[in-house]
Design a protein around this motif. Sequence first.
Motif, PDB file in Angstrom:
ATOM      1  N   MET A  14       0.847  -1.174   0.000  1.00 54.25           N
ATOM      2  CA  MET A  14       0.000   0.000   0.000  1.00 54.25           C
ATOM      3  C   MET A  14       0.894   1.240   0.000  1.00 54.25           C
ATOM      4  O   MET A  14       1.864   1.320   0.733  1.00 54.25           O
ATOM      5  N   SER A  15       0.527   2.191  -0.820  1.00 52.50           N
ATOM      6  CA  SER A  15       1.337   3.399  -0.936  1.00 52.50           C
ATOM      7  C   SER A  15       1.127   4.310   0.276  1.00 52.50           C
ATOM      8  O   SER A  15       0.129   4.181   1.003  1.00 52.50           O
ATOM      9  N   GLN A  41      -2.316   6.028   0.186  1.00 49.48           N
ATOM     10  CA  GLN A  41      -3.417   5.151   0.597  1.00 49.48           C
ATOM     11  C   GLN A  41      -3.413   4.967   2.116  1.00 49.48           C
ATOM     12  O   GLN A  41      -4.464   4.954   2.746  1.00 49.48           O
ATOM     13  N   ASP A  98      -1.418   3.444  -8.165  1.00 49.27           N
ATOM     14  CA  ASP A  98      -1.381   2.416  -7.136  1.00 49.27           C
ATOM     15  C   ASP A  98      -2.073   1.136  -7.594  1.00 49.27           C
ATOM     16  O   ASP A  98      -1.610   0.032  -7.293  1.00 49.27           O
ATOM     17  N   SER A  99      -3.173   1.282  -8.326  1.00 50.83           N
ATOM     18  CA  SER A  99      -3.862   0.093  -8.841  1.00 50.83           C
ATOM     19  C   SER A  99      -2.963  -0.701  -9.777  1.00 50.83           C
ATOM     20  O   SER A  99      -2.962  -1.939  -9.742  1.00 50.83           O
ATOM     21  N   VAL A 131       0.460  -0.607  -9.829  1.00 56.18           N
ATOM     22  CA  VAL A 131       1.624  -1.097  -9.096  1.00 56.18           C
ATOM     23  C   VAL A 131       1.262  -2.273  -8.186  1.00 56.18           C
ATOM     24  O   VAL A 131       1.993  -3.257  -8.112  1.00 56.18           O
ATOM     25  N   TYR A 132       0.112  -2.168  -7.503  1.00 58.41           N
ATOM     26  CA  TYR A 132      -0.262  -3.185  -6.524  1.00 58.41           C
ATOM     27  C   TYR A 132      -1.265  -4.202  -7.079  1.00 58.41           C
ATOM     28  O   TYR A 132      -1.810  -5.003  -6.330  1.00 58.41           O
ATOM     29  N   HIS A 133      -1.506  -4.133  -8.385  1.00 59.35           N
ATOM     30  CA  HIS A 133      -2.358  -5.098  -9.093  1.00 59.35           C
ATOM     31  C   HIS A 133      -3.744  -5.221  -8.467  1.00 59.35           C
ATOM     32  O   HIS A 133      -4.228  -6.317  -8.194  1.00 59.35           O
ATOM     33  N   THR A 134      -4.346  -4.063  -8.238  1.00 58.80           N
ATOM     34  CA  THR A 134      -5.723  -4.048  -7.746  1.00 58.80           C
ATOM     35  C   THR A 134      -6.638  -3.602  -8.880  1.00 58.80           C
ATOM     36  O   THR A 134      -6.180  -3.073  -9.898  1.00 58.80           O
TER      37      THR A 134
END
Length: 109
Positions: free
Chosen positions: A1-2, A5, A65-66, A68-71
Motif C-alpha cells: 500500500m502506498s 493510501q 497504485d492500482s 503497481v499493486y495489481h488491484t
Amino acid sequence: MSPLQSVKFWLVGHAGLAKDALHVHVGLLLFVGSALIFRWPVRSWKPWAVALAGALAGEMWDLRDSLVYHTRIALWANFHDVWNTILWPSLLVLLARTTALFGKHQRSR
C-alpha cells in the motif's frame, strides 16, 4: 500500500469521515485555502482549478497504485471521487459569479 493510501485509510479511520466526505473536505480545503493564501476572489477560476488539479492528481495516484499493486481499476469510482471533490467548489464559483452572496456582483476576468 502506498503512503497516500495509508494516509487516506488513517484519516477515514481516525477522523470519523467516510471516504466520500474526505473528498468533499479536501476539495473545499484546496479551494478556500488557495483563495485565502493567494488572495484570489472566490469568483475566480484559479481556486477552482487548484481544487480540480488536486482531485485529478489524487485519482492519478490511485490509478498508479492500482497498476503497481495489481488491484482492480474502477474508472467510475475515480470519476465519482473527482465529482465529490469538485462539486462544492464549482457551486461556490457559480454562486460567486451569479449572485451578490460573496460581495459585489462583478463579471470575472
